[in-house]
Design a protein around this motif. Structure first.
Motif, PDB file in Angstrom:
ATOM      1  N   ILE A 101       0.448  -1.042  -0.099  1.00  0.00           N
ATOM      2  CA  ILE A 101      -0.312  -0.115  -0.139  1.00  0.00           C
ATOM      3  C   ILE A 101       0.995   1.255   0.587  1.00  0.00           C
ATOM      4  CG2 ILE A 101      -0.939   1.310   1.362  1.00  0.00           C
ATOM      5  CD1 ILE A 101      -2.594  -1.748   2.732  1.00  0.00           C
ATOM      6  N   ILE A 102       2.128   1.124   0.582  1.00  0.00           N
ATOM      7  CA  ILE A 102       2.771   2.762   0.781  1.00  0.00           C
ATOM      8  C   ILE A 102       3.231   2.900  -0.625  1.00  0.00           C
ATOM      9  CG2 ILE A 102       5.189   3.264   2.002  1.00  0.00           C
ATOM     10  CD1 ILE A 102       4.010   1.703   4.884  1.00  0.00           C
ATOM     11  N   LYS A 103       4.096   1.596  -0.807  1.00  0.00           N
ATOM     12  CA  LYS A 103       4.769   1.787  -1.818  1.00  0.00           C
ATOM     13  C   LYS A 103       3.461   1.784  -3.608  1.00  0.00           C
ATOM     14  CE  LYS A 103       9.039  -1.008  -1.305  1.00  0.00           C
ATOM     15  NZ  LYS A 103       9.327  -2.639  -1.254  1.00  0.00           N
ATOM     16  N   ASP A 104       2.723   1.092  -3.319  1.00  0.00           N
ATOM     17  CA  ASP A 104       1.771   1.940  -4.542  1.00  0.00           C
ATOM     18  C   ASP A 104       1.526   3.761  -4.135  1.00  0.00           C
ATOM     19  OD1 ASP A 104       1.333  -0.450  -5.740  1.00  0.00           O
ATOM     20  OD2 ASP A 104      -1.293   0.171  -5.432  1.00  0.00           O
ATOM     21  N   LYS A 105       1.312   3.732  -3.003  1.00  0.00           N
ATOM     22  CA  LYS A 105       0.412   5.398  -3.004  1.00  0.00           C
ATOM     23  C   LYS A 105       2.240   6.391  -2.824  1.00  0.00           C
ATOM     24  CE  LYS A 105      -3.429   5.681  -0.764  1.00  0.00           C
ATOM     25  NZ  LYS A 105      -4.251   6.811  -1.001  1.00  0.00           N
ATOM     26  N   LEU A 106       3.606   5.835  -2.354  1.00  0.00           N
ATOM     27  CA  LEU A 106       4.222   6.672  -3.218  1.00  0.00           C
ATOM     28  C   LEU A 106       4.689   6.498  -4.019  1.00  0.00           C
ATOM     29  CD1 LEU A 106       6.297   6.446   0.318  1.00  0.00           C
ATOM     30  CD2 LEU A 106       5.022   7.943   0.053  1.00  0.00           C
ATOM     31  N   GLY A 107       4.911   5.922  -4.654  1.00  0.00           N
ATOM     32  CA  GLY A 107       4.881   5.032  -6.068  1.00  0.00           C
ATOM     33  C   GLY A 107       6.378   4.896  -6.116  1.00  0.00           C
ATOM     34  N   ILE A 108       6.585   4.640  -5.346  1.00  0.00           N
ATOM     35  CA  ILE A 108       8.065   3.370  -5.632  1.00  0.00           C
ATOM     36  C   ILE A 108       8.445   2.267  -5.481  1.00  0.00           C
ATOM     37  CG2 ILE A 108       9.207   5.777  -3.508  1.00  0.00           C
ATOM     38  CD1 ILE A 108       9.159   4.301  -1.195  1.00  0.00           C
TER      39      ILE A 108
END
Ligand code: DC
Length: 222
Positions: free
Chosen positions: A215-222
């Motif tokens: 979820i975090i990587k998705d949101k931060l686009g990393i």
């Protein structure tokens, strides 16, 4: 700076998951429940009557709470004493829930929490991080699980520490704390409108961590 807010009820796995995710991302992990627990312990130790505003204010003015980070592990220091262990008892949990409903207590911890997020990339967990403390956090996750699953996790944790408790006691404490935390007038436990809901009832730890990290990587686009 990047801020990730993880809110949710007791025992949803916030601290374990946030700690692991922070490690993976190289952020510092801030456990804000520890701050309320520390005030709870200070109130218990001094026998302060929390209904007496003057006494409570005197206590809050007098005590000094600091967070220290050693190898990414948070320690909480009350007037120079490391209370990281002392704040983990069932009594400290209940006291924390009680004092956290008092506006003056919440106010006293506001700057400490916000300052940490100004100076560091943080994953901060609590109840009101996405709604009150860091409303501009780039990622907000509301982590939850059924009361039974949460009580079982907490029960196993306490048993592993050699604490003598019954499952029913842990479950009823959990339900009572949920009620206190979500029905209080100030900063009640509720998902921020822009948060992503993650229910970990059917996840094992690894699955829950990878769910949160993606979820975090998705949101931060990393
Ligand atoms: O997450 P925890 O169980 O350590 O939290 C202890 C208590 O502190 C919990 O009953 C609710 C309260 N709390 C809060 O009101 N706001 C936070 N940001 C974190 C915890």
């Amino acid at each position: 700076m990047i801020a990730i807010a993880i809110d949710g009820p007791a025992g949803a796995g916030k601290s374990t998951i946030a700690r692991m995710a922070a490690k993976e991302l190289g952020f510092i992990y801030v456990d804000t429940g520890a701050l309320y627990r520390t005030i709870g312990v200070a109130v218990s130790r001094t026998g302060t009557d929390t209904e007496n505003e003057k006494d409570l204010k005197a206590l809050l003015d007098k005590i000094n709470i600091e967070l220290a980070f050693e190898d990414g592990v948070q320690k909480v220091i009350l007037d120079g004493e490391d209370v990281s262990e002392a704040i983990r008892t069932p009594d400290a949990s209940m006291m924390a829930s009680k004092v956290s409903a008092i506006p003056m207590v919440r106010e006293s911890l506001l700057d400490l929490q916000r300052n940490l997020a100004t100076k560091n990339n943080v994953i901060m967990d609590g109840r009101d991080i996405g709604t009150v403390i860091l409303p501009d956090a780039q990622v907000k996750i509301f982590l939850t699980a059924s009361p039974e699953v949460r009580a079982k996790r907490r029960y196993d944790e306490l048993l592993a520490k050699g604490k003598n408790v019954s499952f029913d006691e842990v479950l009823s404490d959990m339900i009572l704390r949920d009620k206190n935390d979500s029905e209080r007038e100030i900063a009640p436990l509720k998902p921020a409108p822009d948060s992503v809901l993650a229910d970990t009832s059917d996840d094992n730890l690894e699955e829950a961590i990878s769910r949160v990290v993606s979820i975090i990587k998705d949101k931060l686009g990393i």
